[in-house]
Design a protein around this motif. Sequence first.
Motif, PDB file in Angstrom:
ATOM      1  N   THR A 131       1.021  -1.334   0.124  1.00 55.27           N
ATOM      2  CA  THR A 131      -0.064   0.045   0.028  1.00 55.27           C
ATOM      3  C   THR A 131       0.906   1.307   0.150  1.00 55.27           C
ATOM      4  OG1 THR A 131      -1.820   1.184   1.304  1.00 55.27           O
ATOM      5  CG2 THR A 131      -0.185   0.289   2.513  1.00 55.27           C
ATOM      6  N   SER A 132       0.416   2.249  -0.679  1.00 56.69           N
ATOM      7  CA  SER A 132       1.036   3.355  -0.734  1.00 56.69           C
ATOM      8  C   SER A 132       0.065   4.565   0.191  1.00 56.69           C
ATOM      9  CB  SER A 132       1.300   3.955  -2.143  1.00 56.69           C
ATOM     10  OG  SER A 132      -0.007   3.961  -2.989  1.00 56.69           O
ATOM     11  N   GLY A 133      -0.963   3.912   0.725  1.00 53.78           N
ATOM     12  CA  GLY A 133      -1.650   4.947   1.766  1.00 53.78           C
ATOM     13  C   GLY A 133      -2.969   4.232   2.004  1.00 53.78           C
ATOM     14  N   ASP A 134      -3.970   4.122   0.899  1.00 52.94           N
ATOM     15  CA  ASP A 134      -5.198   3.693   1.334  1.00 52.94           C
ATOM     16  C   ASP A 134      -5.766   2.366   1.264  1.00 52.94           C
ATOM     17  OD1 ASP A 134      -6.308   6.377   2.135  1.00 52.94           O
ATOM     18  OD2 ASP A 134      -6.239   6.774  -0.070  1.00 52.94           O
ATOM     19  N   THR A 135      -4.859   1.418   0.290  1.00 49.32           N
ATOM     20  CA  THR A 135      -5.238   0.162  -0.073  1.00 49.32           C
ATOM     21  C   THR A 135      -5.083  -0.782   1.451  1.00 49.32           C
ATOM     22  OG1 THR A 135      -4.714   0.191  -2.319  1.00 49.32           O
ATOM     23  CG2 THR A 135      -4.469  -2.003  -1.081  1.00 49.32           C
ATOM     24  N   GLY A 136      -4.101  -0.313   2.044  1.00 47.83           N
ATOM     25  CA  GLY A 136      -3.699  -1.102   3.251  1.00 47.83           C
ATOM     26  C   GLY A 136      -5.106  -1.258   4.173  1.00 47.83           C
ATOM     27  N   ALA A 137      -5.743  -0.124   4.536  1.00 46.47           N
ATOM     28  CA  ALA A 137      -6.566   0.227   5.495  1.00 46.47           C
ATOM     29  C   ALA A 137      -8.064  -0.676   4.700  1.00 46.47           C
ATOM     30  CB  ALA A 137      -7.124   1.561   5.626  1.00 46.47           C
ATOM     31  N   ALA A 138      -8.225  -0.438   3.456  1.00 44.26           N
ATOM     32  CA  ALA A 138      -9.331  -0.916   2.888  1.00 44.26           C
ATOM     33  C   ALA A 138      -9.526  -2.292   2.953  1.00 44.26           C
ATOM     34  CB  ALA A 138      -9.647  -0.381   1.521  1.00 44.26           C
ATOM     35  N   LYS A 159       6.266   7.002   5.235  1.00 48.69           N
ATOM     36  CA  LYS A 159       5.998   7.738   3.951  1.00 48.69           C
ATOM     37  C   LYS A 159       4.701   7.774   3.610  1.00 48.69           C
ATOM     38  CE  LYS A 159      10.372   6.956   1.508  1.00 48.69           C
ATOM     39  NZ  LYS A 159      11.199   6.289   2.429  1.00 48.69           N
ATOM     40  N   ILE A 160       4.029   7.486   4.622  1.00 50.88           N
ATOM     41  CA  ILE A 160       2.276   7.608   4.542  1.00 50.88           C
ATOM     42  C   ILE A 160       1.787   8.253   5.718  1.00 50.88           C
ATOM     43  CG2 ILE A 160       2.187   5.638   3.346  1.00 50.88           C
ATOM     44  CD1 ILE A 160       0.721   4.108   5.524  1.00 50.88           C
ATOM     45  N   SER A 161       0.862   9.017   5.727  1.00 53.54           N
ATOM     46  CA  SER A 161       0.180   9.720   6.994  1.00 53.54           C
ATOM     47  C   SER A 161      -0.067   8.767   8.081  1.00 53.54           C
ATOM     48  CB  SER A 161      -0.767  10.743   6.461  1.00 53.54           C
ATOM     49  OG  SER A 161      -2.141   9.840   6.556  1.00 53.54           O
ATOM     50  N   GLU A 162       0.142   9.281   9.293  1.00 47.05           N
ATOM     51  CA  GLU A 162      -0.108   8.760  10.510  1.00 47.05           C
ATOM     52  C   GLU A 162      -1.507   8.173  10.460  1.00 47.05           C
ATOM     53  OE1 GLU A 162       0.478   9.036  15.479  1.00 47.05           O
ATOM     54  OE2 GLU A 162       1.038  10.725  13.992  1.00 47.05           O
ATOM     55  N   LEU A 163      -2.348   9.225  10.222  1.00 44.48           N
ATOM     56  CA  LEU A 163      -3.941   8.599  10.356  1.00 44.48           C
ATOM     57  C   LEU A 163      -3.972   7.316   9.195  1.00 44.48           C
ATOM     58  CD1 LEU A 163      -5.856  11.835  11.316  1.00 44.48           C
ATOM     59  CD2 LEU A 163      -5.448   9.846  12.680  1.00 44.48           C
ATOM     60  N   ASP A 183      10.671   2.415  -0.445  1.00 44.14           N
ATOM     61  CA  ASP A 183       9.437   3.202  -1.055  1.00 44.14           C
ATOM     62  C   ASP A 183       8.344   2.339  -1.316  1.00 44.14           C
ATOM     63  OD1 ASP A 183      10.449   2.365  -3.458  1.00 44.14           O
ATOM     64  OD2 ASP A 183      11.517   3.918  -4.072  1.00 44.14           O
ATOM     65  N   PHE A 184       7.260   2.756  -2.087  1.00 41.15           N
ATOM     66  CA  PHE A 184       6.313   1.955  -2.247  1.00 41.15           C
ATOM     67  C   PHE A 184       6.696   0.864  -3.373  1.00 41.15           C
ATOM     68  CE2 PHE A 184       2.765   0.913  -5.390  1.00 41.15           C
ATOM     69  CZ  PHE A 184       1.916   0.271  -4.595  1.00 41.15           C
ATOM     70  N   ASP A 185       7.457   1.393  -4.313  1.00 40.60           N
ATOM     71  CA  ASP A 185       7.870   0.596  -5.235  1.00 40.60           C
ATOM     72  C   ASP A 185       8.750  -0.653  -4.759  1.00 40.60           C
ATOM     73  OD1 ASP A 185       6.956   2.040  -7.665  1.00 40.60           O
ATOM     74  OD2 ASP A 185       8.586   3.452  -7.339  1.00 40.60           O
ATOM     75  N   SER A 297       1.121  14.187  -1.675  1.00 48.40           N
ATOM     76  CA  SER A 297      -0.030  13.172  -2.271  1.00 48.40           C
ATOM     77  C   SER A 297       0.799  11.920  -2.057  1.00 48.40           C
ATOM     78  CB  SER A 297      -0.255  13.612  -3.559  1.00 48.40           C
ATOM     79  OG  SER A 297       0.787  13.910  -4.590  1.00 48.40           O
ATOM     80  N   ASN A 298       1.144  11.191  -0.913  1.00 48.24           N
ATOM     81  CA  ASN A 298       1.852  10.102  -0.862  1.00 48.24           C
ATOM     82  C   ASN A 298       1.294   8.962  -1.476  1.00 48.24           C
ATOM     83  OD1 ASN A 298       0.494  10.624   1.929  1.00 48.24           O
ATOM     84  ND2 ASN A 298       0.575   8.367   1.339  1.00 48.24           N
ATOM     85  N   ALA A 299       0.017   8.707  -1.779  1.00 46.30           N
ATOM     86  CA  ALA A 299      -0.696   7.558  -2.224  1.00 46.30           C
ATOM     87  C   ALA A 299      -0.331   7.506  -3.698  1.00 46.30           C
ATOM     88  CB  ALA A 299      -2.282   7.595  -1.981  1.00 46.30           C
ATOM     89  N   MET A 300       0.134   8.578  -4.392  1.00 46.55           N
ATOM     90  CA  MET A 300       0.490   8.489  -5.898  1.00 46.55           C
ATOM     91  C   MET A 300       2.184   8.284  -6.097  1.00 46.55           C
ATOM     92  SD  MET A 300      -2.346  11.217  -6.769  1.00 46.55           S
ATOM     93  CE  MET A 300      -1.621  12.200  -8.011  1.00 46.55           C
ATOM     94  N   ASP A 301       2.847   8.016  -4.812  1.00 49.40           N
ATOM     95  CA  ASP A 301       4.311   8.285  -4.856  1.00 49.40           C
ATOM     96  C   ASP A 301       4.577   6.824  -5.516  1.00 49.40           C
ATOM     97  OD1 ASP A 301       4.305  10.726  -3.946  1.00 49.40           O
ATOM     98  OD2 ASP A 301       5.038  10.079  -2.035  1.00 49.40           O
TER      99      ASP A 301
END
Length: 431
Positions: A131-138, A159-163, A183-185, A297-301
């Motif tokens: 995940t680069s951000g939102d996939t992990g939670a979903a 590299k992703i927001s704390e929340l 990194d995400f890659d 915009s870390n989910a797009m990194d």
Amino acid sequence: MQLYNLSHPEQKVSFSDAVRLGLGQGRGLFFPSNIPKLDNIDAVLALPFVARSQFIIKQFLQGELADEVVDDMVAKAFEFGAPLVQVDAARYCLELFHGPTLAFKDFGARFMAQCIDALGDGQPLTILTATSGDTGAAVAHAFHGLENVKVVVLFPKGKISELQQKLFTTLGGNIHTVAIEGDFDACQDLVKQAFEDQDIRQGLGLNSANSINISRLLAQVCYYFEAVAQFQQRHPDKQAVIAVPSGNFGNLTAGLLAKAMGLTIGRFVAATNANDTVPRYLADGQWLPHKTVATLSNAMDVSEPSNWPRVEACCEVMSWPLSDLIGTSFSDQQAIAELLALHQGGYLSEPHAAIAARALAENLTDNEAGIFLATAHPAKFKDVVDEALSIDVPLPPALRQVANAKCLAQSMPVSFADLKSYLFTTVAAGK
């Protein structure tokens, strides 16, 4: 539904097998052998969101699952809407963050969980995803507590927001989270290596919930129909231009599939941050990924988007020149400037959607109107939004509940050997 492996076209599988396998031979992505065409788009658009989504997905799954099973899967997955909100005279925002984890990934992850449940044979399954951000939670929330399913989420440490992180690193139980020191890659590459390791695939019943899994893409196709249905109620004589905030390019792939089915869309704008591999490729034809850089915009990194072969495949099948796609990239400063402009106009957003909003504004002609996608709730990027706008964004209940919870993630270097050991000694052992 038959799908073929884009890297090894001789490998052909059913939808059920594609969902279970995730990736094909040689890391190949599965792609539909035939994209269903809809005859009466106006009648389809007139349906309510859930009923329309049931109809759309059944066009892909004919013969594999009973209609009543698909209807039930979609109804359980899509328990929330996607409102189209007017931002100014020419721009509308499709808000995709009204699900349980406040991100567009809820649509795909929840539908995939329903697919796994419906297609499962009772054997233990391990979902491995990056995940680069939102996939992990979903994904974590969609599969949390399901019997015989263990989930492992890799994310780039720091590299992703704390929340964002708290939404999936605090669950425990069958959810395992790993902070990769890269990194995400790098996270994505570890997932791909795991899929090439037969010990892991067979020993753990490995599957992936990234947008490489075809079930997630089918779910995402549905909200493009919802966007156009709402748009045409306001502009029956126009075709929407749609700007998509793009990282791994699954979202754009779903939009192209929707258009290939017959949905009336003017054109797409792929909006990226400084990780601009695709915009540069569309401009000069050279695929030259740079080192991934961290942005607001870390989910797009993402510098090497996994879904890009599907974008090219869809364009090739439909005889659409790649030049029909518009690629744009924006800096953090430009994203913040757009975020501020949106807020001054009365709309609260966040950096990813702001990039798409700016991309849309710069690519509309005088008589056009369009849609930009909002992929996450502004509160998921509270620190950035608060500072940029000098406000205090209130936390919705989903975030308030985890804000002070303990992070259960384990740190790990970028090492496949370490990951393999962790999968067998910790995850498989249930520790």
